[in-house]
Design an enzyme around this catalytic site. Structure first.
Site, PDB file in Angstrom:
ATOM      1  N   THR B  41       0.673  -1.291   0.033  1.00 23.19           N
ATOM      2  CA  THR B  41      -0.009  -0.212   0.196  1.00 23.19           C
ATOM      3  C   THR B  41       0.483   1.573  -0.143  1.00 23.19           C
ATOM      4  O   THR B  41       0.743   2.636  -0.455  1.00 23.19           O
ATOM      5  CB  THR B  41      -0.780  -0.235   1.662  1.00 23.19           C
ATOM      6  OG1 THR B  41      -1.471  -1.766   0.964  1.00 23.19           O
ATOM      7  CG2 THR B  41      -2.236   1.598   1.047  1.00 23.19           C
ATOM      8  N   ALA B  46      -0.090   4.384  -7.349  1.00 23.05           N
ATOM      9  CA  ALA B  46      -1.613   4.791  -6.660  1.00 23.05           C
ATOM     10  C   ALA B  46      -3.192   5.733  -7.413  1.00 23.05           C
ATOM     11  O   ALA B  46      -2.880   6.560  -7.290  1.00 23.05           O
ATOM     12  CB  ALA B  46      -0.556   6.201  -6.137  1.00 23.05           C
ATOM     13  N   ILE B  47      -2.627   3.824  -8.563  1.00 25.94           N
ATOM     14  CA  ILE B  47      -3.853   4.898  -9.340  1.00 25.94           C
ATOM     15  C   ILE B  47      -5.323   4.389  -8.900  1.00 25.94           C
ATOM     16  O   ILE B  47      -5.203   3.134  -9.007  1.00 25.94           O
ATOM     17  CB  ILE B  47      -2.908   4.264 -10.934  1.00 25.94           C
ATOM     18  CG1 ILE B  47      -1.809   4.920 -11.375  1.00 25.94           C
ATOM     19  CG2 ILE B  47      -4.255   4.641 -11.735  1.00 25.94           C
ATOM     20  CD1 ILE B  47      -1.468   4.469 -12.233  1.00 25.94           C
ATOM     21  N   HIS B  49      -7.364   2.787 -10.883  1.00 28.04           N
ATOM     22  CA  HIS B  49      -7.540   2.166 -12.434  1.00 28.04           C
ATOM     23  C   HIS B  49      -9.457   2.430 -13.082  1.00 28.04           C
ATOM     24  O   HIS B  49     -10.167   2.439 -12.030  1.00 28.04           O
ATOM     25  CB  HIS B  49      -7.244   1.475 -12.553  1.00 28.04           C
ATOM     26  CG  HIS B  49      -5.435   0.669 -12.374  1.00 28.04           C
ATOM     27  ND1 HIS B  49      -4.896   2.034 -13.374  1.00 28.04           N
ATOM     28  CD2 HIS B  49      -4.601   0.893 -11.564  1.00 28.04           C
ATOM     29  CE1 HIS B  49      -3.899   1.791 -12.630  1.00 28.04           C
ATOM     30  NE2 HIS B  49      -3.835   0.779 -11.975  1.00 28.04           N
ATOM     31  N   VAL B 171       1.259 -12.166  13.242  1.00 26.40           N
ATOM     32  CA  VAL B 171       0.593 -13.424  13.688  1.00 26.40           C
ATOM     33  C   VAL B 171       2.123 -14.267  13.653  1.00 26.40           C
ATOM     34  O   VAL B 171       2.630 -13.586  12.332  1.00 26.40           O
ATOM     35  CB  VAL B 171      -0.285 -13.028  12.588  1.00 26.40           C
ATOM     36  CG1 VAL B 171      -0.443 -14.858  12.479  1.00 26.40           C
ATOM     37  CG2 VAL B 171      -1.368 -11.986  13.197  1.00 26.40           C
ATOM     38  N   ARG B 310       4.716  -6.434  -5.859  1.00 26.34           N
ATOM     39  CA  ARG B 310       3.100  -6.712  -6.143  1.00 26.34           C
ATOM     40  C   ARG B 310       3.033  -8.490  -5.133  1.00 26.34           C
ATOM     41  O   ARG B 310       4.242  -9.593  -5.533  1.00 26.34           O
ATOM     42  CB  ARG B 310       2.735  -7.180  -7.491  1.00 26.34           C
ATOM     43  CG  ARG B 310       2.951  -6.037  -8.351  1.00 26.34           C
ATOM     44  CD  ARG B 310       3.181  -6.108  -9.856  1.00 26.34           C
ATOM     45  NE  ARG B 310       3.124  -5.138 -10.436  1.00 26.34           N
ATOM     46  CZ  ARG B 310       4.322  -4.652 -10.860  1.00 26.34           C
ATOM     47  NH1 ARG B 310       5.667  -4.768 -10.098  1.00 26.34           N
ATOM     48  NH2 ARG B 310       4.888  -3.876 -11.678  1.00 26.34           N
ATOM     49  N   GLU B 336      -3.052  -8.113  -6.251  1.00 23.37           N
ATOM     50  CA  GLU B 336      -1.766  -7.022  -6.857  1.00 23.37           C
ATOM     51  C   GLU B 336      -2.728  -6.239  -7.531  1.00 23.37           C
ATOM     52  O   GLU B 336      -4.137  -5.643  -7.256  1.00 23.37           O
ATOM     53  CB  GLU B 336      -1.267  -8.283  -7.838  1.00 23.37           C
ATOM     54  CG  GLU B 336      -2.582  -9.178  -8.578  1.00 23.37           C
ATOM     55  CD  GLU B 336      -1.490  -9.971 -10.267  1.00 23.37           C
ATOM     56  OE1 GLU B 336      -0.774  -9.229 -10.606  1.00 23.37           O
ATOM     57  OE2 GLU B 336      -2.191 -10.875 -10.235  1.00 23.37           O
TER      58      GLU B 336
HETATM   59  C1  LIG Z   1       4.680  -1.960  -8.155  1.00 20.84           C
HETATM   60  C2  LIG Z   1       3.093  -1.861  -7.469  1.00 20.84           C
HETATM   61  C3  LIG Z   1       2.433  -0.392  -8.728  1.00 20.84           C
HETATM   62  C4  LIG Z   1       0.751  -0.654  -8.266  1.00 20.84           C
HETATM   63  N1  LIG Z   1       0.005   0.112  -8.429  1.00 20.84           N
HETATM   64  C5  LIG Z   1      -1.333  -0.059  -8.145  1.00 20.84           C
HETATM   65  C6  LIG Z   1      -2.190   0.634  -8.529  1.00 20.84           C
HETATM   66  O1  LIG Z   1      -2.224   1.359  -9.250  1.00 20.84           O
HETATM   67  N2  LIG Z   1      -3.154   0.982  -9.306  1.00 20.84           N
HETATM   68  C7  LIG Z   1      -4.281   0.094  -7.509  1.00 20.84           C
HETATM   69  O2  LIG Z   1      -4.942  -0.093  -7.692  1.00 20.84           O
HETATM   70  N3  LIG Z   1      -2.624  -0.878  -7.328  1.00 20.84           N
HETATM   71  C8  LIG Z   1      -1.780  -1.050  -7.873  1.00 20.84           C
HETATM   72  N4  LIG Z   1      -0.685  -2.112  -6.718  1.00 20.84           N
HETATM   73  C9  LIG Z   1      -1.778  -2.933  -6.511  1.00 20.84           C
HETATM   74  C10 LIG Z   1      -1.877  -2.650  -4.516  1.00 20.84           C
HETATM   75  O3  LIG Z   1      -0.605  -1.985  -4.140  1.00 20.84           O
HETATM   76  C11 LIG Z   1      -1.780  -3.524  -3.887  1.00 20.84           C
HETATM   77  O4  LIG Z   1      -2.680  -4.606  -4.423  1.00 20.84           O
HETATM   78  C12 LIG Z   1      -2.284  -3.481  -2.687  1.00 20.84           C
HETATM   79  O5  LIG Z   1      -1.138  -2.166  -1.888  1.00 20.84           O
HETATM   80  C13 LIG Z   1      -2.711  -4.986  -1.813  1.00 20.84           C
HETATM   81  O6  LIG Z   1      -3.035  -4.294  -0.183  1.00 20.84           O
HETATM   82  P1  LIG Z   1      -3.274  -5.251   0.854  1.00 20.84           P
HETATM   83  O7  LIG Z   1      -3.134  -4.152   1.900  1.00 20.84           O
HETATM   84  O8  LIG Z   1      -3.267  -6.605   0.330  1.00 20.84           O
HETATM   85  O9  LIG Z   1      -2.177  -5.779   1.166  1.00 20.84           O
HETATM   86  P2  LIG Z   1      -0.055  -4.565   1.638  1.00 20.84           P
HETATM   87  O10 LIG Z   1      -0.628  -3.440   1.803  1.00 20.84           O
HETATM   88  O11 LIG Z   1       0.749  -5.137   1.878  1.00 20.84           O
HETATM   89  O12 LIG Z   1      -1.145  -4.738   3.410  1.00 20.84           O
HETATM   90  C14 LIG Z   1      -1.186  -6.343   4.088  1.00 20.84           C
HETATM   91  C15 LIG Z   1      -0.619  -5.640   5.260  1.00 20.84           C
HETATM   92  O13 LIG Z   1      -0.132  -7.166   6.581  1.00 20.84           O
HETATM   93  C16 LIG Z   1       0.828  -6.793   7.275  1.00 20.84           C
HETATM   94  N5  LIG Z   1       1.179  -8.283   7.256  1.00 20.84           N
HETATM   95  C17 LIG Z   1       2.044  -9.259   6.865  1.00 20.84           C
HETATM   96  N6  LIG Z   1       1.990 -10.585   7.611  1.00 20.84           N
HETATM   97  C18 LIG Z   1       2.206 -10.140   8.869  1.00 20.84           C
HETATM   98  C19 LIG Z   1       1.214 -10.996  10.031  1.00 20.84           C
HETATM   99  N7  LIG Z   1       2.375 -11.885  10.292  1.00 20.84           N
HETATM  100  N8  LIG Z   1       0.992 -10.437  11.143  1.00 20.84           N
HETATM  101  C20 LIG Z   1       0.175  -9.455  10.799  1.00 20.84           C
HETATM  102  N9  LIG Z   1       0.841  -8.832   9.792  1.00 20.84           N
HETATM  103  C21 LIG Z   1       1.127  -8.915   8.652  1.00 20.84           C
HETATM  104  C22 LIG Z   1       1.727  -6.801   6.279  1.00 20.84           C
HETATM  105  O14 LIG Z   1       2.660  -5.550   7.258  1.00 20.84           O
HETATM  106  C23 LIG Z   1       0.299  -5.479   5.802  1.00 20.84           C
HETATM  107  O15 LIG Z   1       0.752  -3.975   6.086  1.00 20.84           O
HETATM  108  C24 LIG Z   1       0.406  -1.710  -7.152  1.00 20.84           C
HETATM  109  C25 LIG Z   1       1.481  -2.934  -6.275  1.00 20.84           C
HETATM  110  C26 LIG Z   1       2.861  -2.677  -6.751  1.00 20.84           C
HETATM  111  C27 LIG Z   1       3.634  -3.126  -6.076  1.00 20.84           C
END
Ligand SMILES: Cc1cc2nc3c(=O)[nH]c(=O)nc-3n(C[C@H](O)[C@H](O)[C@H](O)COP(=O)(O)OP(=O)(O)OC[C@H]3O[C@@H](n4cnc5c(N)ncnc54)[C@H](O)[C@@H]3O)c2cc1C
Ligand SMILES: Cc1cc2nc3c(=O)[nH]c(=O)nc-3n(C[C@H](O)[C@H](O)[C@H](O)COP(=O)(O)OP(=O)(O)OC[C@H]3O[C@@H](n4cnc5c(N)ncnc54)[C@H](O)[C@@H]3O)c2cc1C
Lengths: 415, 475
Positions: B41, B46-47, B49, B171, B310, B336
């Site tokens: 995150t 940061a789009i 889409h 966790v 991702r 992703e």
């Molecule tokens: C290069 C790149 C470009 C991207 N561009 C875009 C875009 O332009 N538009 C778009 O819509 N999406 C985009 N994405 C995708 C988007 O960033 C992700 O889909 C989104 O941030 C996922 O959020 P999340 O909450 O699932 O994961 P995360 O933000 O990774 O959150 C997971 C959390 O779980 C925590 N965690 C993990 N294991 C444990 C544990 N054992 N105990 C406690 N906590 C734990 C981590 O610390 C983390 O804070 C992009 C991704 C990347 C990498």
């Protein structure tokens, strides 16, 4: 709205000397605005000696040098308002600033001098690959932590860049008990003053790796190591030449950039090479009545040069305010060949001096001033290095012989 | 016994915490880091889409289109930044124009606004567009946000609604118990009826803690970027995409909310989940590819590089399901891209399709007022600012010159319900250190303020996680 004849932004060496010069040239209503709690600028964190040989004929520490200037000003009507950040400036010479004491204030000036100093080039700007842990700092930040706040930022240090601040910090951190494993420099020559190489590295057996750069930073939370690699003549890493160093700190001394955000916002023309404003011999920018001096105009190696430039700007601002200045023909100054930059970029026909730096070191050279194909002046130079700023005087008479453009060039010396 | 334990406070976990806390449920959000939104995150494009490009029939397609429509209101609610700046997918030559046609049809079918522009029209909107470009698909509903800002606001408001948030709580194991699950963490255990796994790149590990047979597998695919300084005339005004390929959306130019421009990302599978280092190869790849879309790229304006991973799953789609053997254990994995854009719809989908089937959802009768993101002083009118400084003079003391941030704002951030405890957390909330000096001037001051407000020594202040201290010892 508050009104002042002359407002100077920044109370470093440049701002303080500018105020002194303007005051002695007859301007009594001068206000200096400074964001820090104390006047003195970067001098306050340079607790080593080596300042003031020209100006005060004495070897002083940075803070002592600053105190001399402040003492001289205390006998005048110049006001220094500290803890005040200037937020914006317009070309009509209106400033907005903010402080805890007075809140937001708008000030109307008749002339403004920028003496805002410079900032250090950061890791991002030079794009060192690797992880992004804590422990990668600019040398100036490390100096501030150590000398002003009393904190060490690491125990095992590598320094990238052989700029003066880096060299001085190599010695300083060593004296405080840290191990400085190496100083690495991308270029085949150092960017620091020769005396600093001797006194800060050689005397402490700190190796200087020329033509080397850091190709990788390692460590998750805090730096754990770096990979250093030799570079070829195109400054590209040579594979196979990598060396690994276990360190917890990387200090960067990879260049200073004049701080001109406000001046740029006001609409002044900046020079792509110096990153400071384009000025004439009075230090006046492309905006009428707005001047610049010191490290915000171009980066200096010695405080005495900063002081002298501050004086020039202060005197010119006074002339401007007294309207004694006569406008005449403008000559553009253009660097050629191995000249990295020349200041000022614009000249009027008057006695003045040009400041310049070379791009790469040269031995046995001559500096040539030309107008079209006509040679106006040539001076022999035994040695020229990028870390030392050079000057050359030009007279009114010489400039009268000049076309619209004055070309500054260096060539190998031929009898 | 809790009702729900949410694992991971990224954009997904924080949306779920906020949305679920409107119900009469006892919820805990667990995050291993010192701040929320520090996984994928915080390092992405940061789009928001438009939803034109995911494959038809996937959850990605469905939830992205819905998510895009929800964002503007959500951001308004929390006073989070949102700008619908629009995007161009740019084609060079007839082969790529064919791809644009297919995308345009897909957009039409999904009721996403679009226009096809010829080169000259694009040039009027993007003067720096490369002359190799022949046609562009204009997508006006594409927006930009600051993702971690949204995650922070959601978490903070979830807290006000009664959700418990435990930071620095990792966790480490999950055990089946009769009434549900026992979640073992680095700071004790919690019993709960349901678990929602939104652990991002670690979602497969969490899934396997309860069910070693779980088929979920997540591989990190790294994306590297450059950040350009904000200037009066940015290189681009819209988001520029090349036509998509099998490696994803390609190397983009993306204006950010704060007028910086991102160049990137790359797309390379790597082994280490936590390895967010940048590489020379990756950065060189970005450099060579942005030139296909625009004429001049001011590389001298680069102020930073970064990368993010991702969480790529093994199904080519988001995996949002209840574990096949363990009821009330919900996996929200492989989120992703477009995970940010889809997040509000993902949260809704999880509640409607999974949680509501297992728990009785009853709305709370009263909900507290929304706590908005504080307005930056630098965005206020002169008079308003003057008044704030009159009440508390610390708002007059400017700490960060590049981004004009006052001491008062920093102290406020340290004492919010979701506190900013690190240099990085302050940077994400207020931006000191994100400007051209990259913290050279203000970091020492921020460390002093943090130490004073948290009543710790300056060498105990960290940039991010434990161990990331800047200062080591007194002179
Ligand atoms: C290069 C790149 C470009 C991207 N561009 C875009 C875009 O332009 N538009 C778009 O819509 N999406 C985009 N994405 C995708 C988007 O960033 C992700 O889909 C989104 O941030 C996922 O959020 P999340 O909450 O699932 O994961 P995360 O933000 O990774 O959150 C997971 C959390 O779980 C925590 N965690 C993990 N294991 C444990 C544990 N054992 N105990 C406690 N906590 C734990 C981590 O610390 C983390 O804070 C992009 C991704 C990347 C990498
Ligand atoms: C680490 C280091 C070591 C050096 N060692 C030597 C040496 O050994 N010998 C020697 O002769 N020279 C040395 N020099 C060179 C010389 O001392 C400096 O170049 C000189 O002091 C710079 O003066 P200045 O006034 O241009 O800039 P600064 O000293 O940087 O002053 C600029 C001032 O402007 C203020 N300011 C900036 N923006 C604003 C704003 N918006 N509002 C209000 N105030 C603002 C700043 O707070 C600062 O006080 C050294 C320089 C450095 C950095």
């Amino acid at each position: 709205m508050r009104k002042h004849e002359l407002v100077i932004i920044g109370a470093g060496a440049a701002g303080l000397s500018c105020a002194l010069a303007s005051y002695h040239a007859g301007i009594k209503d001068i206000l200096i605005l400074e964001k820090e709690e104390d006047a003195g600028g970067i001098l306050n964190q340079c607790i080593h000696t080596g300042f003031g040989l020209h100006t005060f004929k004495e070897e002083l520490s940075g803070p002592a040098y600053a105190q001399r200037c402040i003492d001289l000003l205390s006998k005048t009507s110049v006001q220094i308002q500290c803890s005040t950040m200037v937020l914006s400036v317009t070309k009509e010479k209106q400033l907005v600033c903010s402080s805890s004491q007075y809140g937001l204030e708008t000030i109307q000036a008749k002339a403004i001098v920028f003496a805002t100093g410079c900032r250090e080039r950061s890791r991002g700007a030079i794009q060192i690959p690797g992880s992004r842990p804590a422990g990668v700092l600019t040398a100036g930040a490390a100096q501030r932590y150590l000398n002003l706040d009393g904190w060490m930022c690491g125990k095992k240090v590598i320094i990238l860049g052989s700029g003066d601040i880096g060299l001085i910090m190599a010695r300083r951190m060593t004296l405080e008990g840290a191990k400085v494993v190496a100083v690495a420099e991308l270029m085949p020559y150092s960017n620091g003053l020769p005396r600093n190489i001797k006194q800060c590295l050689d005397d402490f057996d700190i190796p200087l790796y020329l033509s080397h750069t850091i190709v990788k930073i390692e460590g998750k939370d805090r730096v754990s190591g770096v990979v250093l690699s030799q570079v070829d003549e195109h400054l590209q890493p040579i594979s196979g030449s990598e060396k690994h160093f276990d360190v917890d700190t990387v200090l960067l001394s990879v260049g200073l950039i004049p701080e001109n955000t406000l001046l740029e916002q006001a609409g002044a023309q900046l020079h792509p090479k110096t990153r400071g404003p384009v000025v004439d011999e009075r230090c006046m920018t492309s905006l009428d009545g707005i001047f610049a001096c010191g490290n915000s105009l171009h980066v200096h190696d010695l405080v005495d040069f900063v002081f002298a430039e501050g004086q020039r700007a202060g005197y010119a601002a006074a002339e401007y305010l007294k309207k004694t200045y006569m406008d005449c023909n403008v000559i553009m100054v253009r660097p050629e060949g191995n000249i990295s930059y020349v200041l000022p970029q614009k000249l009027h026909t008057s006695d003045t001096k040009l400041l310049y730096r070379v791009k790469t070191p040269m031995k046995n050279a001559e500096l040539i001033l030309m107008s079209k194909d006509k040679v106006l002046k040539r001076v022999r130079k035994v040695s020229l290095i990028p870390s030392i700023m050079e000057e050359i005087a030009v007279t009114k008479e010489l400039l009268q012989d000049c076309d619209e453009e004055l070309i500054v060039e260096v060539k190998p010396w031929k009898n | 016994m809790k009702d729900i334990v949410i694992i991971g406070a990224g954009i997904i976990g924080s949306f779920l915490a906020y949305d679920l806390s409107q119900y009469q449920l006892d919820i805990v959000l667990l995050e291993k880091n010192k701040d929320v939104g520090c996984g994928a995150t915080k390092a992405n494009s940061a789009i928001v889409h438009s939803g034109h490009d995911p494959k038809e029939g996937t959850l990605k397609a469905k939830l992205n289109v819905l998510g895009n429509r929800m964002y503007e209101d959500i951001c308004k609610t929390f006073n989070c930044h949102y700008e619908k700046i629009g995007a161009y997918v740019l084609a060079c030559g007839s082969e790529e124009e064919e791809v644009l046609k297919t995308l345009a049809l897909q957009a039409k079918h999904r009721e996403i606004p679009f226009e096809l522009h010829d080169y000259l029209t694009i040039l009027q909107h993007e003067p720096n567009c490369s002359d190799k470009v022949t046609q562009g698909l204009y997508l006006p509903s594409t927006a930009i946000i600051t993702p971690w800002e949204v995650a922070i606001s959601l978490t903070e408001n979830a807290m006000l609604r009664g959700c418990k948030v435990h930071l620095e709580t990792e966790v480490v194991n999950i055990e089946k118990i009769t009434a549900g699950y026992c979640v073992h963490t680095s700071s004790g255990k919690i019993e709960t009826r349901c678990v929602i796994n939104c652990a991002g790149i670690y979602a497969d590990h969490i899934a396997k803690m309860i069910n070693p047979e779980s088929s979920i597998s997540i591989q990190p695919r790294r994306g590297e970027y450059f950040v350009l300084d904000h200037t009066k005339e940015p290189v681009v005004h819209h988001i520029l995409f090349p036509v998509p390929s099998n490696k994803g959306k390609g190397v983009l130019l993306v204006p950010t909310i704060h007028k910086n421009v991102l160049l990137g990302p790359t797309s390379d599978f790597i082994d280490e989940k936590d390895d967010v280092s940048t590489t020379k190869t990756g950065l060189d790849y970005v450099k060579s590819h942005v030139h296909q879309l625009v004429k001049d790229v001011p590389m001298h304006q680069v102020i930073r590089t970064f990368s993010g991973n991702r969480p790529v799953g093994n199904t080519k789609d988001f995996i949002i399901e209840e574990d096949s053997d363990f009821s009330c254990f919900f996996n929200v994995a492989a989120i992703e891209s477009p995970g940010i854009a889809s997040a509000p719809a993902i949260s809704q989908y999880v509640i409607d399709e999974l949680v509501s089937k297992r728990l009785c959802l009853q709305k709370k009768t009263i909900l507290p007022d929304i706590l908005k993101r504080p307005c930056a002083l630098s965005e206020m009118t002169y008079e308003k600012r003057q008044n704030i400084i009159k009440e508390d003079s610390r708002y007059g003391h400017i700490i960060c010159r590049c981004e004009t941030i006052s001491e008062g704002e920093i102290i406020e951030a340290i004492h919010r319900p979701l506190p900013a405890l690190t240099v990085g957390a302050i940077k994400r909330r207020l931006r000191p250190g994100m400007g051209r000096c990259q913290g050279g001037f203000c970091e020492p001051l921020i460390i002093q303020i943090l130490a004073k407000e948290l009543n710790i020594n300056e060498n105990e202040v960290t940039v991010e996680e434990t161990g990331s201290n800047v200062l080591v010892s007194k002179r």
